[in-house]
Design a protein around this motif. Structure first.
Motif: not given
Ligand SMILES: [Zn+2]
Length: 181
Positions: A59, A124, A126-127, A144, A147
């Protein structure tokens, strides 16, 4: 001497990534052409990267768990090398700190502070995309799709069998379905 020989017989001989340079990492990674997930968790290739860490490493590096090791570009290999080191250092430090505070915990289990491992369907960090999984024998791989796999959902054999043609193949399809329900 005898003891050392016996110990060597049990040591699968995987590379210690924190003690290895990029060239040694690349050589171990590309010795066999496997998926990244399989190579990272193979104790004959790498030492101390289990199912949980490999999910976190992949990831962090933004790479698909099913990408083949010999298909990586030089840039991707370096990104994976840095992500592996950063993940291992981070968790070694975190576990050391917790041990000192009297809360030792195993990393093989679900940990809330992991990004994707054990976080199926959770967002996730991050997103915000729901984390996906591929299940097999005793384990599952979490990733994810935004990502790591350009929005593509990797076939989950047990689910595919269950859902037949109903298994969404892309992130867009999944999101459309989620909007419909
Ligand atoms: Zn993500």
């Amino acid at each position: 001497m005898r003891g050392r020989e016996q110990l060597a017989a049990f040591d699968p001989g995987g590379l210690e990534v924190l003690e290895a340079d990029l060239a040694a990492f690349e050589a171990a990674l590309q010795r066999e052409n496997h998926t990244l997930k399989r190579s990272l968790t193979d104790p004959h290739l790498f030492s101390g990267i289990g199912n949980a860490y490999s999910d976190e490493i992949l990831h962090r590096s933004g790479l698909s768990p099913v990408k083949l090791t010999q298909k990586l570009t030089a840039e991707e290999v370096e990104r994976l090398y840095q992500a592996t080191r950063a993940t291992l250092v981070e968790w070694v430090e975190r576990l050391r700190r917790e041990a000192k505070e009297g809360f030792p915990e195993k990393v093989t289990a679900f940990r809330e502070d992991m990004a994707v491992h054990g976080r199926y369907q959770l967002p996730c960090p991050d997103c915000g995309t729901p984390v996906q999984r591929i299940r097999y024998a005793e384990n599952e791989t979490n990733y994810c799709p935004k990502c790591q796999t350009q929005g593509k959902l990797l076939a989950d054999r047990s689910l595919s069998r269950l859902l037949r043609q109903d298994w969404p193949r892309t992130l867009e399809e999944l999101e459309q379905r989620m909007r419909r329900t």
